[in-house]
Design a protein around this motif. Sequence first.
Motif, short mmCIF file in Angstrom:
data_model
loop_
_atom_site.label_atom_id
_atom_site.label_comp_id
_atom_site.label_asym_id
_atom_site.label_seq_id
_atom_site.Cartn_x
_atom_site.Cartn_y
_atom_site.Cartn_z
N LEU A 82 0.84 -1.21 0.00
CA LEU A 82 0.00 0.00 0.00
C LEU A 82 0.87 1.25 0.00
CD1 LEU A 82 -3.12 -0.52 2.30
CD2 LEU A 82 -2.74 -1.20 -0.06
N ASN A 83 1.94 1.22 0.79
CA ASN A 83 2.81 2.40 0.87
C ASN A 83 3.52 2.68 -0.46
OD1 ASN A 83 2.18 3.03 3.53
ND2 ASN A 83 3.77 1.70 4.36
N CYS A 84 3.84 1.63 -1.20
CA CYS A 84 4.40 1.84 -2.55
C CYS A 84 3.36 2.49 -3.45
CB CYS A 84 4.85 0.52 -3.16
SG CYS A 84 6.38 -0.13 -2.48
N LEU A 85 2.11 2.03 -3.34
CA LEU A 85 1.05 2.58 -4.20
C LEU A 85 0.84 4.06 -3.91
CD1 LEU A 85 -1.63 -0.29 -4.07
CD2 LEU A 85 0.18 0.08 -5.76
N SER A 86 0.85 4.43 -2.63
CA SER A 86 0.53 5.82 -2.28
C SER A 86 1.78 6.70 -2.23
CB SER A 86 -0.23 5.89 -0.96
OG SER A 86 0.56 5.40 0.09
N GLY A 87 2.95 6.12 -2.49
CA GLY A 87 4.17 6.93 -2.63
C GLY A 87 4.95 7.15 -1.35
N THR A 88 4.53 6.54 -0.22
CA THR A 88 5.28 6.75 1.02
C THR A 88 6.48 5.80 1.12
OG1 THR A 88 3.56 5.48 2.12
CG2 THR A 88 3.48 7.82 2.42
N VAL A 89 6.48 4.73 0.34
CA VAL A 89 7.69 3.91 0.19
C VAL A 89 8.02 3.91 -1.30
CG1 VAL A 89 8.55 1.53 0.20
CG2 VAL A 89 7.37 2.43 2.21
N ARG A 90 9.30 4.11 -1.60
CA ARG A 90 9.72 4.13 -3.00
C ARG A 90 10.07 2.71 -3.46
NH1 ARG A 90 11.36 8.32 -6.33
NH2 ARG A 90 12.58 7.46 -8.04
N PRO A 91 9.36 2.20 -4.46
CA PRO A 91 9.69 0.85 -4.91
C PRO A 91 11.09 0.82 -5.54
CG PRO A 91 7.99 1.82 -6.30
CD PRO A 91 8.24 2.79 -5.21
N ARG A 92 11.75 -0.32 -5.47
CA ARG A 92 13.08 -0.41 -6.11
C ARG A 92 12.95 -0.90 -7.54
NH1 ARG A 92 16.47 -5.52 -3.84
NH2 ARG A 92 17.65 -3.84 -2.91
N GLY A 93 11.76 -1.36 -7.92
CA GLY A 93 11.56 -1.78 -9.30
C GLY A 93 10.11 -2.08 -9.58
N GLY A 94 9.79 -2.18 -10.86
CA GLY A 94 8.43 -2.53 -11.25
C GLY A 94 7.61 -1.33 -11.61
N SER A 95 6.37 -1.56 -11.99
CA SER A 95 5.54 -0.47 -12.47
C SER A 95 4.19 -0.43 -11.75
CB SER A 95 5.38 -0.61 -13.99
OG SER A 95 4.04 -0.55 -14.38
N ILE A 96 3.71 0.78 -11.55
CA ILE A 96 2.38 1.00 -10.96
C ILE A 96 1.64 1.96 -11.88
CG2 ILE A 96 1.07 1.85 -8.96
CD1 ILE A 96 3.65 1.51 -7.27
N ARG A 97 0.65 1.46 -12.58
CA ARG A 97 -0.14 2.34 -13.45
C ARG A 97 -1.49 2.58 -12.80
NH1 ARG A 97 2.18 3.24 -18.24
NH2 ARG A 97 0.33 4.06 -19.25
N PHE A 98 -1.78 3.85 -12.58
CA PHE A 98 -3.05 4.25 -11.98
C PHE A 98 -3.82 5.05 -13.01
CE2 PHE A 98 -5.34 7.53 -9.33
CZ PHE A 98 -6.36 6.67 -8.94
N GLU A 99 -4.96 4.54 -13.42
CA GLU A 99 -5.76 5.15 -14.49
C GLU A 99 -4.89 5.51 -15.68
OE1 GLU A 99 -8.32 8.08 -12.32
OE2 GLU A 99 -9.81 6.52 -12.74
N GLY A 100 -4.03 4.57 -16.05
CA GLY A 100 -3.22 4.72 -17.25
C GLY A 100 -1.92 5.49 -17.08
N LYS A 101 -1.71 6.09 -15.90
CA LYS A 101 -0.48 6.87 -15.69
C LYS A 101 0.49 6.13 -14.80
CE LYS A 101 -1.91 11.71 -15.96
NZ LYS A 101 -2.61 12.63 -15.11
N GLU A 102 1.77 6.18 -15.15
CA GLU A 102 2.78 5.54 -14.31
C GLU A 102 3.01 6.40 -13.06
OE1 GLU A 102 4.38 2.54 -14.75
OE2 GLU A 102 5.16 3.00 -12.77
N ILE A 103 2.86 5.80 -11.88
CA ILE A 103 3.04 6.57 -10.64
C ILE A 103 4.11 5.97 -9.73
CG2 ILE A 103 0.71 7.57 -10.60
CD1 ILE A 103 0.12 5.40 -8.35
#
Length: 236
Positions: A45-66
């Motif tokens: 959840l923290n990776c999704l909301s930006g409070t933890v920075r992922p070290r790899g991979g992709s998160i697309r929210f409504e078509g935008k990479e976040i």
Amino acid sequence: MMLEVKDLAAAYSGIEALRGVSLKIEAGEMVALIGANGAGKSTLLNCLSGTVRPRGGSIRFEGKEIAGAKPHKVSRQGLLHVPEGRQILVELTIEENLLLGELARGGRPSNYGLKDVYKLFPILEERRLLKGGTLSGGQQQMLAIGRALMGGPRLLLLDEPSLGLSPLITDQVFSALQSLNAAGLTILLVEQNAHRALQATSRAYLLEHGEMAFEGRSADLINDEKVIAHYLGHLA
Ligand SMILES: Nc1ncnc2c1ncn2[C@@H]1O[C@H](COP(=O)(O)OP(=O)(O)OP(=O)(O)O)[C@@H](O)[C@H]1O
Ligand SMILES: [Mg+2]
């Protein structure tokens, strides 16, 4: 697709917490994310909301990479996170706490205002001029949800909303979440209370030691003794 996570990885000072995690959520779904203590649910959840920075991979929210975007940028796009432990401001009134939630909107229109939050949780209206710190744990959870609604969520993430609540208050919180979902809000629900989470959702993901161990229909999972015994043990 509302949310599409692919091959997400995260680590804390070199120690892996998530590996190759993928998940998809369609608009309008209410999806559970379950798993034992330390499985990586909050980290995801923290990776999704930006409070933890992922070290790899992709998160697309409504078509935008976040992936890697700052939390305030993510919330302005409509991805709102109700964190574990609620984090309300105890010295501010209930209404002030709710109004602060509007900041996350960043000018976007919202389908939720004070009136809607008070309708969902009438106790918050009754106590609106009291300080946040005077609320019980369950009421603070309602306030944390209300504050996130004020931010105009398109996707709402919840981290263990039932933690420490009585069964009665847990019922109230869950029925509020289900009515929000029935009215169209997309929800990703993290819970240790697996049984509850599976009852409330249509699909579920099961995280184990930082990896997705299972995904499927909640109704199937809830009846799968093997999955429950093996992955959830006493938690089920
Ligand atoms: N800030 C941190 N620093 C170092 N390690 C952390 C940190 N946060 C979590 N971890 C570790 O990362 C792993 C995943 O933790 P996380 O909190 O995401 O699990 P969780 O599934 O939310 O657990 P819980 O059910 O206890 O809330 C655990 O091994 C945990 O000890
Ligand atoms: Mg957690």
